[in-house]
Enzyme design. Structure first.
Site, PDB file in Angstrom:
ATOM      1  N   SER A  50       0.804  -1.224   0.000  1.00  0.00           N
ATOM      2  CA  SER A  50       0.000   0.000   0.000  1.00  0.00           C
ATOM      3  C   SER A  50       0.838   1.275   0.000  1.00  0.00           C
ATOM      4  O   SER A  50       1.418   1.639  -1.019  1.00  0.00           O
ATOM      5  CB  SER A  50      -0.970  -0.029   1.186  1.00  0.00           C
ATOM      6  OG  SER A  50      -1.909   1.003   1.097  1.00  0.00           O
ATOM      7  N   LYS A  54      -1.321  -3.817  -3.506  1.00  0.00           N
ATOM      8  CA  LYS A  54      -2.554  -3.264  -2.914  1.00  0.00           C
ATOM      9  C   LYS A  54      -2.692  -1.812  -3.374  1.00  0.00           C
ATOM     10  O   LYS A  54      -2.013  -0.920  -2.884  1.00  0.00           O
ATOM     11  CB  LYS A  54      -2.518  -3.333  -1.387  1.00  0.00           C
ATOM     12  CG  LYS A  54      -3.771  -2.764  -0.727  1.00  0.00           C
ATOM     13  CD  LYS A  54      -3.682  -2.872   0.781  1.00  0.00           C
ATOM     14  CE  LYS A  54      -4.929  -2.294   1.441  1.00  0.00           C
ATOM     15  NZ  LYS A  54      -5.038  -0.836   1.277  1.00  0.00           N
ATOM     16  N   ASP A  80       8.677   5.563 -11.102  1.00  0.00           N
ATOM     17  CA  ASP A  80       8.105   6.190 -12.297  1.00  0.00           C
ATOM     18  C   ASP A  80       8.861   7.445 -12.704  1.00  0.00           C
ATOM     19  O   ASP A  80       8.958   7.758 -13.897  1.00  0.00           O
ATOM     20  CB  ASP A  80       6.636   6.548 -12.047  1.00  0.00           C
ATOM     21  CG  ASP A  80       5.710   5.354 -12.246  1.00  0.00           C
ATOM     22  OD1 ASP A  80       6.219   4.232 -12.389  1.00  0.00           O
ATOM     23  OD2 ASP A  80       4.477   5.559 -12.251  1.00  0.00           O
TER      24      ASP A  80
END
Length: 416
Positions: free
Chosen positions: A312, A337, A323
């Site tokens: 999470s 998650k 990214d």
């Protein structure tokens, strides 16, 4: 005249209606406004209200009949909690019901302190609780408990084979109270007892920070609580004073936690107005979290360690850094998650923790593992099987990371 099921339900509802009259009056204006809104928006909204009302009446009738007519006495609280549990089971694997006592423990863990004896311990494979380390200057360290000690009883009650949560529950208590702990220590012939006075124990989420070498700093975060950002900033400052020029950020076995804490930490590591995470839901406004102020470690090299228990909020951190090509990720594939839960209080201080949105990494990736609603068991079994498969054959388990149409892959996953 024979009593019909209809008259039985009507009488039961009538006997309970008086207790709801005061509450109903408070919501009368709201109901009127909802019906007016339904007229303005069209028949579909009115139909939705009618369906909701009928289903609520069905639940009320079933509850009253079970509590008043079942052959054996029943616990109304348990019936209500079982009904809530049944509704939750039809949802995603991460929505849950938290009873009042369990919520108190959860709240303590995220506030950052509780009354306890001050030890980190673990229970492996049904064994005894093994002390990993006493917390510095805590009650256990003061009475001589050491790393490697085994906790075999609490207040003369055996905890051999007892799970971590239950051992924790028995050790915790109000500050100033005493608990007797029976310790087995390797090298001694007999176990011994120690009387420990519980104290306020800070729950640090940055559990380790040090210099690996003259240039490399290491920070481990085990969860994201309210105090995590402040702890992280302090650790960064301390390591920079020692000459840190690159960072190893350890998020292995990090179970997640508070979204805002994760976002604040990423903001210290990204420059400009880089997107950190996007949150999208059905009945909540879409939100985009982005870097907003000069960070303390924006340009230096970062390695992030992850494993199958990085969950999470830790995936938000790892995903954002990956990214934006800010970090190299090393380790195992994370848990997967990508659902956001909000907690809603119920009258007895219990909570409904239900999924209200999904989060997406800056490149638009939804990290959530696919699932079938209402099939939590298969979901968890699949998680375990994937981990075992990766452990048995790491090379065979590797899959290429897809390219995003928004980002171009460079050293990490993507670069805008």
């Amino acid at each position: 005249m024979a009593e019909t099921p209809f008259s039985d339900i009507t009488r039961l509802r009538a006997t309970s209606s008086l207790s709801f009259m005061k509450i109903s009056r408070r919501y009368l204006l709201l109901i009127v406004l909802l019906f007016l809104t339904g007229g303005l928006l069209g028949g579909s909204f009115g139909s939705y209200l009618n369906d909701t009302r009928e289903n609520l009446r069905k639940l009320e009738d079933a509850f009253l009949l079970i509590n008043r007519r079942y052959v054996d006495p029943v616990d109304p609280n348990k019936v209500a909690e079982d009904a809530i549990g049944g509704m939750i089971e039809s949802l995603d694997p991460h929505s849950s019901y938290i009873d009042a006592s369990a919520f108190k423990e959860v709240e303590e863990s995220f506030r950052g302190s509780f009354g306890g004896i001050g030890v980190w311990f673990q229970v492996l494979d049904g064994d005894t609780a093994r002390v990993v380390s006493p917390i510095e200057n805590g009650p256990s360290e003061k009475v001589g408990i050491r790393a490697g000690d085994r906790i075999i009883a609490v207040n003369d009650t055996s905890v051999v084979g007892v799970g971590e949560d239950e051992v924790m529950r028995r050790l915790k208590g109000p500050v100033g109270t005493q608990v007797e702990v029976t310790i087995y220590r390797l090298g001694l012939n007999q176990p011994f007892n120690v009387l420990i006075t519980r104290d306020l124990i800070p729950l640090y989420s940055v559990t380790s920070s040090y210099m690996v070498d003259e240039l490399t700093g290491y920070i481990r975060i085990n969860r994201f609580a309210q105090s995590t950002y402040a702890e992280f900033v302090q650790a960064i400052a301390d390591l920079q004073e020692q000459g840190m020029g690159r960072l190893i950020l350890d998020l292995r076995d990090n179970g997640g936690g508070i979204l805002q804490s994760a976002v604040a930490i990423v903001d210290e590591l990204l420059s400009g107005n880089d997107i950190i995470v996007s949150v999208k839901g059905r009945n909540v406004p879409d939100e985009v979290y982005a870097a907003g102020h000069p960070g303390r470690f924006e340009t230096q090299p970062i390695i992030v360690l992850t494993n199958h228990n990085s969950v999470s909020a830790s995936e938000i951190v790892a995903g954002a850094l990956q990214d934006h090509d800010r970090a190299l990720l090393i380790g195992q594939r994370t848990y997967g998650k990508g659902l956001v839960q909000n907690q809603y209080p119920l009258p007895d201080d219990s909570r409904l923790q239900i999924t209200t949105a999904r989060y997406y990494t800056p490149s638009g990736r939804l990290i959530q593992t696919p699932y079938e609603k209402g099939d939590r068991e298969t979901y968890l079994e699949d998680k375990l099987e994937r981990w075992l498969e990766a452990s048995r054959d790491p090379e065979g388990y590797l899959v290429p990371v897809r390219k995003s149409p928004i980002f171009e892959i460079l050293n990490g996953l993507g670069h805008q």
